[in-house]
Each structure stands twice: as structure tokens, then as C-alpha cells.
Motif scaffolding. Sequence first.
Motif, PDB file in Angstrom:
ATOM      1  N   ASN A 267      10.698   1.806   9.277  1.00 37.97           N
ATOM      2  CA  ASN A 267       9.824   0.952  10.099  1.00 37.97           C
ATOM      3  C   ASN A 267       9.912  -0.496   9.637  1.00 37.97           C
ATOM      4  OD1 ASN A 267       8.385   3.229  11.443  1.00 37.97           O
ATOM      5  ND2 ASN A 267       7.573   3.591   9.396  1.00 37.97           N
ATOM      6  N   VAL A 268      10.124  -1.426  10.562  1.00 35.73           N
ATOM      7  CA  VAL A 268      10.149  -2.850  10.204  1.00 35.73           C
ATOM      8  C   VAL A 268       9.369  -3.682  11.225  1.00 35.73           C
ATOM      9  CG1 VAL A 268      12.375  -2.737   9.008  1.00 35.73           C
ATOM     10  CG2 VAL A 268      12.329  -3.271  11.443  1.00 35.73           C
TER      11      VAL A 268
ATOM     12  N   GLU B  90       5.358   3.506   1.878  1.00 34.07           N
ATOM     13  CA  GLU B  90       4.902   2.244   1.285  1.00 34.07           C
ATOM     14  C   GLU B  90       4.870   1.189   2.386  1.00 34.07           C
ATOM     15  OE1 GLU B  90       7.041   0.674  -2.107  1.00 34.07           O
ATOM     16  OE2 GLU B  90       5.991  -1.243  -1.967  1.00 34.07           O
ATOM     17  N   ILE B  91       3.700   0.622   2.588  1.00 35.07           N
ATOM     18  CA  ILE B  91       3.504  -0.370   3.651  1.00 35.07           C
ATOM     19  C   ILE B  91       3.407  -1.748   3.004  1.00 35.07           C
ATOM     20  CG2 ILE B  91       1.991  -1.116   5.540  1.00 35.07           C
ATOM     21  CD1 ILE B  91       1.121   2.144   5.074  1.00 35.07           C
ATOM     22  N   VAL B  92       4.361  -2.607   3.325  1.00 31.84           N
ATOM     23  CA  VAL B  92       4.433  -3.923   2.689  1.00 31.84           C
ATOM     24  C   VAL B  92       4.007  -4.975   3.706  1.00 31.84           C
ATOM     25  CG1 VAL B  92       5.937  -5.558   1.488  1.00 31.84           C
ATOM     26  CG2 VAL B  92       6.364  -3.090   1.294  1.00 31.84           C
ATOM     27  N   SER B  93       2.917  -5.671   3.410  1.00 31.25           N
ATOM     28  CA  SER B  93       2.456  -6.708   4.345  1.00 31.25           C
ATOM     29  C   SER B  93       3.242  -7.991   4.097  1.00 31.25           C
ATOM     30  CB  SER B  93       0.962  -6.990   4.168  1.00 31.25           C
ATOM     31  OG  SER B  93       0.743  -7.973   3.177  1.00 31.25           O
ATOM     32  N   ARG B  94       3.217  -8.877   5.077  1.00 30.03           N
ATOM     33  CA  ARG B  94       3.735 -10.224   4.845  1.00 30.03           C
ATOM     34  C   ARG B  94       2.660 -11.007   4.088  1.00 30.03           C
ATOM     35  NH1 ARG B  94       8.453 -10.557   7.235  1.00 30.03           N
ATOM     36  NH2 ARG B  94       8.837  -9.342   9.128  1.00 30.03           N
TER      37      ARG B  94
ATOM     38  N   HIS C 294       8.261   2.018   4.554  1.00 31.87           N
ATOM     39  CA  HIS C 294       9.389   2.915   4.284  1.00 31.87           C
ATOM     40  C   HIS C 294       8.969   4.180   3.561  1.00 31.87           C
ATOM     41  CE1 HIS C 294       9.287   0.546   0.483  1.00 31.87           C
ATOM     42  NE2 HIS C 294       9.578   1.721  -0.051  1.00 31.87           N
ATOM     43  N   MET C 295       9.843   5.181   3.584  1.00 29.19           N
ATOM     44  CA  MET C 295       9.580   6.460   2.930  1.00 29.19           C
ATOM     45  C   MET C 295      10.138   6.464   1.519  1.00 29.19           C
ATOM     46  SD  MET C 295      10.408   9.431   5.681  1.00 29.19           S
ATOM     47  CE  MET C 295      11.761   8.676   6.532  1.00 29.19           C
ATOM     48  N   GLU C 296       9.434   7.136   0.623  1.00 27.71           N
ATOM     49  CA  GLU C 296       9.958   7.380  -0.716  1.00 27.71           C
ATOM     50  C   GLU C 296       9.201   8.538  -1.333  1.00 27.71           C
ATOM     51  OE1 GLU C 296       9.375   3.517  -2.514  1.00 27.71           O
ATOM     52  OE2 GLU C 296       7.428   4.090  -3.322  1.00 27.71           O
TER      53      GLU C 296
ATOM     54  N   VAL D  44       0.849  -1.187   0.000  1.00 29.55           N
ATOM     55  CA  VAL D  44       0.000   0.000   0.000  1.00 29.55           C
ATOM     56  C   VAL D  44       0.890   1.243   0.000  1.00 29.55           C
ATOM     57  CG1 VAL D  44      -1.708   1.312   1.304  1.00 29.55           C
ATOM     58  CG2 VAL D  44      -1.878  -1.183   1.187  1.00 29.55           C
ATOM     59  N   HIS D  45       0.680   2.105  -1.001  1.00 27.39           N
ATOM     60  CA  HIS D  45       1.362   3.403  -1.028  1.00 27.39           C
ATOM     61  C   HIS D  45       0.402   4.447  -0.500  1.00 27.39           C
ATOM     62  CE1 HIS D  45       3.954   1.378  -4.000  1.00 27.39           C
ATOM     63  NE2 HIS D  45       4.857   2.284  -3.679  1.00 27.39           N
ATOM     64  N   CYS D  46       0.845   5.251   0.458  1.00 28.80           N
ATOM     65  CA  CYS D  46      -0.028   6.341   0.866  1.00 28.80           C
ATOM     66  C   CYS D  46       0.729   7.654   0.831  1.00 28.80           C
ATOM     67  CB  CYS D  46      -0.642   6.071   2.239  1.00 28.80           C
ATOM     68  SG  CYS D  46       0.431   6.409   3.600  1.00 28.80           S
TER      69      CYS D  46
END
Lengths: 486, 101
Positions: free
Chosen positions: A111-112, A166-170, A130-132, A23-25
Motif C-alpha cells: 500500500n502506498v 506498519e503504517i508510516v505517516s508523512r 507494508h506487511m512484515e 504505527v505497527h499493528c
Amino acid sequence: MTEQPGSSAAGDGGWEPVIGLEVHCELRTETKLFCGCRNAFGDEPNTNVCPVCLGLPGSLPVLNAMAVDYAMRIGTALHCEIRPSLFHRKNYFYPDMPKDYQISQFDEPINVNGWLELPDGSRVGVERAHMEEDTGKTTHVGGGGRIHDAQHSLVDYNRAGVPLVEIVSRPDIRSSLQARLYAAELRGILIATGASDGRMEEGSMRVDANVSVRRPNDELGTRCEIKNLNSLRSLVRAIEYEISRQVDVLESGGTVLQQTRHWDENEGQTVALRSKEEAFDYRYFPEPDLVRVVPDTTWQSEVAAAVGPMPADRREKLAALLGPDGATAAKADQIATVVENGLDVLMTKAVHAGIGAPLALARTANEASAEPDRARALDTAAYTALLRMEQDGSLSATQAKVVLADLLDRGGDPAALARDHGFEALGADSLSGVIDELIAAHPNEWTRYVDGDDKLTGFFTGQAMKATQQKANGKAVAAELRRRRG
Amino acid sequence: MTDAKLTREDAAYVARLARIDLTEDELDLYAGQLAVVLEHAAQVAALDTTGVEPTAHPLPLQNVLRADEPRPSLDRDEVLAQAPAVEDHRFLVPRIMGDVP
């Protein structure tokens, strides 16, 4: 992995879907990630650009402190470990990125290792957040806007450099329904932290889905990444289509190819994008113009204090107002709607002012939630006054809904709005007269009612409404009927 | 790329990634030169760096930040005057082959 409420019993002929979401926010900062240009949606094209976000030679990026703050709020809300982080250059050529590289966090994200608990009790792991920076907006001209048929493209760089997380789920998600729950809950959390407005329709929250299928307990299957999911509905449809496509491929003896696929909303299918000759080689290297970000404990605790209550806690509070009733599925749905629309304060104030929780919930989850932006701006005193008129019987439910629509539309005094509609409570005398007439007109129904058939209450109430052009109050009619039956 | 010598194919691949169009002669020339550079850098890679933190930046700085305050952007006419082609106040670019990476 243990069996969880959100996991599907491997349907589809024994195949188990395995889904992860990216998810990109966009963050709600005033300015872009690395320059002082405004971060604003819908401005005139190419008016919020400067040498930094246009990638002009000699310009240098400086990191926006508020963007780091928002990124940490998201990490905190998702139970992540917040770490010292570093920016890299991700090199590729595409006209939406004027520098020919995107500044992003690579192997040292801020963030991890977090997680998100869904309303159904299941838990989805968060690998990283993470930020981008965002890219510019490209419009394809000619060929009906489709990239392959376009004659040329036009680029607006207002969005280039807007801060993203960008929030990356498992790959913990096991069904399209659970994917939807995850995206909806994440959206609520993003809004609650104040970091993002979570508007999917404006592209400030964008979801990509990684989908594969396997036999339960097997190794992970080959995954496809699905892009262009612009609503929660598309997310569900695209995942369901992709699962059955992959199952069909495997059951006919084929192999799933690792691909990026585009969701076509009109055709209701995913389509492979141009096949890649080689894997992209982004040649990541540390961005030499930026230094490491190391948030100290003071900054981290300030951020933790700034993060508001999360949707799950807010739902719990509203449920408590309703007592044991709050736990039923129907009420839980309404409570979720109220929280999703940020109307819990409105409802809670009404209840604290003496309005019954079931009535406050019904009006807030239905009528007020139909116009969430206006409902959030509503004067709570006026809202409470209206609900009180319904509660004490001076307005019927139907009338109260009409007045509420007015109140949402243009505000004002609910009593005056009710008068404008001619919604004056019917005096006890005239109601009595109306009921006399109804009994005379429907003697058989009246006899059955007197003999104990309570279903006839609805019939007489309906007739009374009709006879009075909705001015009668349903509860008052029912009370008068009961009184006469003795 | 520390153990194997840089090949001509490697050089052609890197050139393609950077969108640099090299002639056959240039490819020979630069492949040879790049190989020498990499061999030199390999001496650093040979050092034992156990327990040494990777260097992300030569200066001992961290948290260089700015406040989230808007500053004036460039004048649009001036910006678009630099573009090879413009339509509808936007940069006009040729038809894009391939997809967003």
C-alpha cells in the motif's frame, strides 16, 4: 503546505514541530504470516512455534492469504494505492529474531500514497502501509528489567512471525494533540476494518514518533525517533517533552543529533539509547523463498466490499440522529466515544425503538462506554427497555444508572433488576404527600418558588429524592411542583 | 560496488555484519577472492537493461498463498531441548549489548 485546523501556530518561541508516526499493528489472523502456528496473545511461552518461525534450516515460508487480505483492507481504508508487492530480508542479529533476518516489504510495499482525515478536519498523508513479521518477546532478567543492567534475557517465540502491518505517516503532523488524534483515528479505522483489535496495552498496536523542530518554512530539522510509547497519553507526553528538549538544544546554540530515544514513563523524559557506531546496514535483498504478491481486481473489490463503514461516516450517522444538536462540541465528543467503543449499533437500535436520541447518547457514551466489552455484548432489547423506563419516568436517572450497571455486570431483565433494588416508582399519592411535607418544612423556599424563582425546583427535587431514598422521579417532582404553583 | 574495487576494509565490514571472525591472513585471502567474484558480476552490471523488469524470482510464479488455517506446532519440550540454555520455558540468551535495531 496550507494552514490546516490541526496545524499549530508555531508556538515555543517561533519553532514549528514536525511529527511523523510509524504505527505497527498486529493482524487478527488465526495463524502466523508464513506458517500455520497460532497467532494468539497470552499463550504459554514457546507453544506456538515450528521450524519456520524458529528459523530452522530447510524450512520454507508460505504466505498467509488472510494477512494479505487484511493488509489490503487497511490500505483501502487509508485511501492507498494497492500495488504488486515483494518481500525482502532485513538482516540483523538480535535474539528476538531466530532467523537473523526479518521478512519485510522494502521498496515494493503493498500500500502506498494514502491519507487519513482527522475529526478536526486536518489531513495526514500516509506514505506506505507494508506487511512484515513480528519478532519474539524478550524479557530481561535482573537489573529491574532494564536492558543495560540485565544479567541475561529470556525469549518466547510465540510472537515471532505474527503478521504486522506498519503504517508510516508523512511528516504532516504539527502538534502532540494532532498526533493523538491521528493515532486514535487510525486505531478506530483498524478496528473497523476487522484487521486488528488495536489494543495498545497488549502491544497489538505500537506507535513510534519521529519528531523534529524547525523555523516555519525552513528545511526539515534533524529528527529523533521515540520508542516505547504504550498509550496515547505517553505519545502526547513524549512528543511534548521531545519538542521542548530539541528547542532547548537549538536555542542554546547546540545541534540536535539523529538518535533513537526511549520514552521513560516514570521519569517523564526521553533518553538516548546507546549511540550507534555506524548506521545499521540491513543488507536488504529479495526473499528468494517467496514470490511476488499481485492482487487482481476481483480480489481488490472483494476486499473493498469487506471493509465496514469508517469511524467518520459512523459519527456522521449518529450526529444525524441528534439533529442540529449533534454538531455541538459536547455532543460530538460523546458521539466520538460511542463510535470508538463500537457502541453505535446499540445506541442506534435504542433510538429506532423510540428512545430520545439525547438520552440514548448520554447513557451509551457514559455508563455503557465505561464497560465497552460488556456493552457490546449487551442485549439491545434489554438496554432499550431500561432506557424506556427512564424516559417514561418509572425510573429516575440515578436509578437507571444503577440498574444499567447491573445489566452490564450480569445481564437480565431491567424491570426485575429495578425491583431487586426496591426501585418501584413512587405512586402519585405518596409523592403528593412527600411534597406536602416539604412545603411545610421549607415555607420560605416555597414562597420564593411560587414567586417565580425556578432555581428552587432543584432544591425541592433534591429534598424529595432524599426523603424517598432516591425513589422519586425528578421529572415527576418538577411536574407536581409546577402543578401546585398553578 | 560496481565501479570501485573491493577493499580489505570492505571485506572486514561485511565480515563484521555477518558476525564472522576472520584472522588477518583470512581477510587478505577472502578480500582477494571476493574482489574477483565481484569483478565477474560487474560484467552483468555493464549490460544495458533499459526497459527490462528486475527479476524478483527465477520462477514465473506469483500469489503463492495458503489458507489461514492452524496447523500443529512443535512439542515444547522437543523445541527447548535444542536450546543451549532454558529458563521458565523460554530460551535463555546472554545479556544483550546494544539495542533492538
